[in-house]
Design a protein around this motif. Structure first.
Motif, PDB file in Angstrom:
ATOM      1  N   GLU A  83       0.854  -1.184   0.000  1.00 24.78           N
ATOM      2  CA  GLU A  83       0.000   0.000   0.000  1.00 24.78           C
ATOM      3  C   GLU A  83       0.891   1.236   0.000  1.00 24.78           C
ATOM      4  N   ILE A  85       1.674   4.960   0.933  1.00 20.30           N
ATOM      5  CA  ILE A  85       1.279   5.906   1.975  1.00 20.30           C
ATOM      6  C   ILE A  85       2.195   7.123   1.919  1.00 20.30           C
ATOM      7  N   THR A 103       4.224  -0.117   1.707  1.00 15.66           N
ATOM      8  CA  THR A 103       4.327  -1.031   2.836  1.00 15.66           C
ATOM      9  C   THR A 103       3.261  -2.122   2.827  1.00 15.66           C
ATOM     10  N   LYS A 106       1.234  -1.114   7.712  1.00 15.68           N
ATOM     11  CA  LYS A 106       1.146   0.327   7.951  1.00 15.68           C
ATOM     12  C   LYS A 106       1.625   0.715   9.344  1.00 15.68           C
ATOM     13  N   ASN A 107       1.306  -0.095  10.352  1.00 17.95           N
ATOM     14  CA  ASN A 107       1.699   0.243  11.722  1.00 17.95           C
ATOM     15  C   ASN A 107       3.214   0.270  11.878  1.00 17.95           C
ATOM     16  N   THR A 109       5.497   0.752   9.488  1.00 20.23           N
ATOM     17  CA  THR A 109       6.080   1.858   8.735  1.00 20.23           C
ATOM     18  C   THR A 109       5.842   3.194   9.415  1.00 20.23           C
ATOM     19  N   ALA A 110       4.629   3.410   9.912  1.00 18.17           N
ATOM     20  CA  ALA A 110       4.317   4.671  10.601  1.00 18.17           C
ATOM     21  C   ALA A 110       5.218   4.858  11.811  1.00 18.17           C
TER      22      ALA A 110
END
Length: 240
Positions: A83, A85, A103, A106-107, A109-110
């Motif tokens: 995805e 972002i 990624t 998401k968690n 990468t954030a």
């Protein structure tokens, strides 16, 4: 013509790029995968893929590697879904920063991106906090000493092909296009046997921020930390 050239130290940039070539190819392979998944394996019908291929060639990725990555991405065995972002935030002295990531988590990468901002004295912002300071443009950079045609001929070639701007500095020519004409302009240049130092559709700042030596050192470290993250594809900023 106006420009925002950052090519004042080409040899240093080349050395750094050579040292990180394996990682660069891995990230480009992921960009190819995302582009193929989104629009198919035929670059003629997939402008995003065509733009990524131009970027791969500018990074000296072999054609076989590019073609194999496209075949792998379009095959049944390719089940990984990434995805895209975008993160926005601020660096030292309020420098605007945009981070493009791809990624499958998401968690993770954030958290990694936030940590890179925090560790460098910056802070992650909300969506839209700095993107209004940038415009999406095609940017093509050609090293003067490796260009087989003269400046005037190159300028006429790219402007006739639809380029928006042509900027020259001591060491490079920098061509700016709208995203929609990037592929056409880059193909016309390649047809003349001209190699790119860089070629990609990127976020170009409308204004820039100057930093003193101390802040510049922090900014350099921040960019390095972000670019070292596996999920980070591109980092854009308005540091002069």
């Amino acid at each position: 013509m106006s420009g925002h050239s950052k090519w004042h130290n080409i040899q240093a940039k080349k050395g750094k790029a050579d040292a990180a070539r394996g990682k660069i190819f891995t990230k480009l392979g992921r960009e190819l995968l995302v582009a193929v998944k989104a629009g198919g394996p035929d670059p003629e019908g997939n402008s995003s893929l065509k733009a990524v291929i131009a970027k791969c060639k500018a990074a000296n990725m072999p054609n076989d590697t590019i073609n194999n990555a496209i075949k792998k991405a379009s095959g049944e065995g390719s089940n990984t879904n990434y995805e895209e972002i975008i993160y926005e935030g601020y660096g030292p002295n309020g420098v605007a920063i945009i981070v493009e990531a791809s990624t499958d988590n998401k968690n993770r990468t954030a958290a990694e991106v936030r940590h890179a901002f925090d560790k460098s004295g910056g802070n992650l912002g909300t969506t839209g906090c700095v993107s209004y300071m940038f415009s999406k443009k095609g940017v093509i950079v050609i090293e003067k000493e490796n260009c087989p045609i003269d400046e005037e001929e190159l300028m006429m070639l790219v402007l006739d092909a639809g380029a928006e701007d042509f900027n020259t500095s001591d060491e490079v020519y920098e061509i700016t296009t709208e995203p929609s004409t990037f592929s056409e302009v880059s193909e016309k240049i390649q047809a003349e046997g001209i190699n790119f130092l860089e070629a990609s559709v990127q976020m170009v700042p409308s204004t820039t921020v100057a930093l003193d030596d101390q802040a510049a050192e922090k900014m350099e470290k921040m960019i390095e930390r972000l670019e070292e993250l596996d999920d980070v594809m591109n980092v854009y900023h308005n540091w002069e």
